[in-house]
Design an enzyme around this catalytic site. Structure first.
Site, PDB file in Angstrom:
ATOM      1  CG  ASP A  50      41.372 -18.475  14.326  1.00  0.00           C
ATOM      2  OD1 ASP A  50      40.229 -18.698  14.753  1.00  0.00           O
ATOM      3  OD2 ASP A  50      41.884 -19.125  13.380  1.00  0.00           O
TER       4      ASP A  50
ATOM      5  CB  SER B  90      34.069 -26.085  11.985  1.00  0.00           C
ATOM      6  OG  SER B  90      34.102 -25.583  10.683  1.00  0.00           O
TER       7      SER B  90
ATOM      8  CG  HIS C 181      33.961 -20.358  18.337  1.00  0.00           C
ATOM      9  ND1 HIS C 181      33.356 -21.594  18.286  1.00  0.00           N
ATOM     10  CD2 HIS C 181      34.192 -19.996  17.058  1.00  0.00           C
ATOM     11  CE1 HIS C 181      33.240 -21.964  17.029  1.00  0.00           C
ATOM     12  NE2 HIS C 181      33.735 -21.018  16.257  1.00  0.00           N
TER      13      HIS C 181
HETATM   14  P1  M7G Z   1      34.320 -22.133  13.306  1.00  0.00           P
HETATM   15  O1  M7G Z   1      33.367 -21.042  13.016  1.00  0.00           O
HETATM   16  O2  M7G Z   1      33.832 -23.189  14.260  1.00  0.00           O
HETATM   17  O3  M7G Z   1      34.752 -22.903  12.018  1.00  0.00           O
HETATM   18  O4  M7G Z   1      35.622 -21.440  13.862  1.00  0.00           O
HETATM   19  P2  M7G Z   1      35.733 -22.622  10.840  1.00  0.00           P
HETATM   20  O5  M7G Z   1      37.021 -23.306  11.221  1.00  0.00           O
HETATM   21  O6  M7G Z   1      35.076 -23.350   9.690  1.00  0.00           O
HETATM   22  O7  M7G Z   1      35.837 -21.161  10.662  1.00  0.00           O
HETATM   23  C1  M7G Z   1      36.599 -22.103  14.572  1.00  0.00           C
HETATM   24  C2  M7G Z   1      37.834 -21.223  14.609  1.00  0.00           C
HETATM   25  O8  M7G Z   1      38.773 -21.811  15.479  1.00  0.00           O
HETATM   26  C3  M7G Z   1      38.507 -21.112  13.241  1.00  0.00           C
HETATM   27  O9  M7G Z   1      38.736 -19.754  12.945  1.00  0.00           O
HETATM   28  C4  M7G Z   1      39.784 -21.920  13.398  1.00  0.00           C
HETATM   29  O10 M7G Z   1      40.868 -21.379  12.657  1.00  0.00           O
HETATM   30  C5  M7G Z   1      40.053 -21.807  14.876  1.00  0.00           C
HETATM   31  N1  M7G Z   1      40.783 -22.953  15.422  1.00  0.00           N
HETATM   32  C6  M7G Z   1      40.577 -24.251  15.124  1.00  0.00           C
HETATM   33  N2  M7G Z   1      41.406 -25.008  15.886  1.00  0.00           N
HETATM   34  C7  M7G Z   1      41.440 -26.461  15.843  1.00  0.00           C
HETATM   35  C8  M7G Z   1      42.138 -24.174  16.676  1.00  0.00           C
HETATM   36  C9  M7G Z   1      43.125 -24.396  17.671  1.00  0.00           C
HETATM   37  O11 M7G Z   1      43.502 -25.513  18.016  1.00  0.00           O
HETATM   38  N3  M7G Z   1      43.619 -23.271  18.263  1.00  0.00           N
HETATM   39  C10 M7G Z   1      43.220 -22.000  17.905  1.00  0.00           C
HETATM   40  N4  M7G Z   1      43.788 -20.963  18.523  1.00  0.00           N
HETATM   41  N5  M7G Z   1      42.279 -21.788  16.976  1.00  0.00           N
HETATM   42  C11 M7G Z   1      41.741 -22.876  16.360  1.00  0.00           C
END
Ligand code: M7G
Length: 420
Positions: free
Chosen positions: A288, A355, A360
């Site tokens: 992540d 988000s 995932h």
């Molecule tokens: P989420 O539950 O959709 O939302 O998790 P949150 O961000 O509010 O937790 C999405 C997860 O994807 C998060 O843990 C982010 O840190 C991770 N993440 C987001 N982006 C844009 C990227 C990315 O470009 N690459 C990777 N490897 N992880 C990402």
């Protein structure tokens, strides 16, 4: 074992700054998911490929992608499905002028276009950290030792582009502590009382790493995501989901271009820890963004499923059990093999609401209090599997609770419907 893993680990990447920008328009070849599934990119998306360099096209593709996900959700993943892949040419890095915050919210359509274009921002250019102008501190956390900053970068014509910078002190590494004690600068006494004393210690630059995550260009939604705000709990029934949440996320959610970039190996390909390439029951496991991979204490990986028709927990039915079991089993095995952390020390869960609406699964170190691991957001994958075994349509029946920030538009929708 754990010690060995740690040693291997420490010879790995020690990068303090992440500057990743992603590119890509619609896939050259839309992936298919099973006999009955729709192509990921519908006709509208294919047509847009012809001029996908334009910002408007990218913005519209964002909508096309949402549409594909929605339509695909109704279909089933069958056997003999093709593997999703694509090979779009990365677009140039956009220098997109944005209105200053003081200008007030942009009209909805323009905002959506900006968001889709920003999320599809392609890679390559280094981020001009030195020229960031601080607009405001969105939030800071003394406990997490992190600051969430709204900055702006001036373009050649003087236009300002928003950026979000997340600056975090990285955790201590055991093998560096002795060096830190030996090589510290001046030690300043702050207080002393009996056998207790506190000091200000200034480490040498090599031992005072800060992890910086950059979102650039950042959208209004990114700024809102990191802004400190009051939160409110919402209890969403299935009817609420259908009538309020689903229409809302179809019109408003963050672009998931970064997910497609990973699945299509256009970004982070060298970081993949494990892949099961099956288009229906397969996934990609990557570190992540929140984890710099320097230490295991805050281990954080995410599994992104290959199929594109499952937005969130709400879409899951017994049909997805083989997929979920693969993620659980293979994810645990891959992490044990690569990092030496056993499954019994992992917290494996889904967020609701997430988000990003492409299913995932989060894998974090059990001892790490990761953001979003609280009871109102995290759903343990093993519980999800058990629930689906009890009732194939469990997540289309039960109410789910989650927290929303005070000025989130979804909260407004729940208020308007008299549900909060
Ligand atoms: P989420 O539950 O959709 O939302 O998790 P949150 O961000 O509010 O937790 C999405 C997860 O994807 C998060 O843990 C982010 O840190 C991770 N993440 C987001 N982006 C844009 C990227 C990315 O470009 N690459 C990777 N490897 N992880 C990402």
């Amino acid at each position: 074992m754990r010690r060995n893993a740690r040693l291997i680990f420490n010879s790995c990447l020690r990068v303090g700054f992440f500057f990743l920008f992603f590119g890509g328009g619609p896939s050259k070849e839309p992936g298919l998911c099973g006999g009955g599934c729709l192509p990921h990119t519908p006709q509208r998306g294919l047509r847009l490929r012809e001029n996908h360099w334009s910002q408007a096209a990218r913005a519209r593709y964002g909508h096309a992608a949402t549409e594909a996900v929605t339509l695909g959700a109704a279909r089933r993943c069958g056997s003999g499905a093709l593997r999703p892949h694509g090979g779009a040419v990365p677009a140039p890095f956009p220098r997109r002028p944005r209105a200053a915050m003081a200008d007030g919210p942009a009209p909805k359509r323009r905002r959506e276009e900006e968001e889709a274009a920003a999320e599809a921002a392609p890679g390559g250019s280094p981020f001009p950290l030195g020229s960031v102008r601080l607009r405001r501190l969105l939030r800071d956390s003394a406990r997490e030792k992190a600051a969430f900053v709204h900055g702006q970068v001036s373009g050649p014509a003087g236009e300002e582009t928003d950026a979000v910078l997340i600056l975090e002190k990285t955790p201590f590494r055991e093998e560096e502590i002795e060096e830190l004690l030996r090589r510290h600068g001046k030690l300043e006494l702050q207080t002393r009382n009996d056998i207790y004393s506190t000091y200000r210690l200034r480490p040498p630059p090599e031992l005072s790493e800060i992890k910086a995550t950059v979102v650039y260009p950042a959208t209004e939604k990114h700024l809102q995501k990191y802004l400190r705000q009051e939160v409110h709990l919402v209890r969403e029934t299935w009817e609420d989901y259908r009538n309020i949440t689903l229409p809302f996320i179809q019109s408003q959610s963050f672009s998931i271009q970064w997910v497609y970039n990973i699945l299509e190996k256009k970004a982070e390909a060298d970081r993949i820890i494990h892949e099961n390439p099956d288009p229906c029951n397969g996934f990609v496991l990557v570190p992540d963004f929140k984890w710099n991979q320097n230490q295991l204490e805050d281990l954080y990986l995410i599994a992104l499923i290959h199929r594109r028709d499952v937005k969130s927990l709400r879409d899951l039915t017994a049909e997805h059990l083989p997929l979920l079991r693969n993620v659980l089993q293979e994810g645990k095995e891959a992490i044990a093999k690569r990092f030496g952390v056993p499954g019994s020390q992992l917290r494996i869960y889904l967020h609701y609401q997430p988000s990003y609406y492409h299913l995932h699964v989060h894998f974090t170190a059990l001892g790490y209090d990761a953001p979003g691991s609280s009871a109102e957001r995290a759903h343990l994958l093993e519980d999800v599997i058990d629930n689906l075994l009890l009732d194939a349509e469990y997540y289309q029946k039960r109410a789910l609770t989650f927290a929303l920030r005070a000025d989130e538009p979804l909260l407004k929708k729940f208020r308007e419907a008299g549900r909060v």
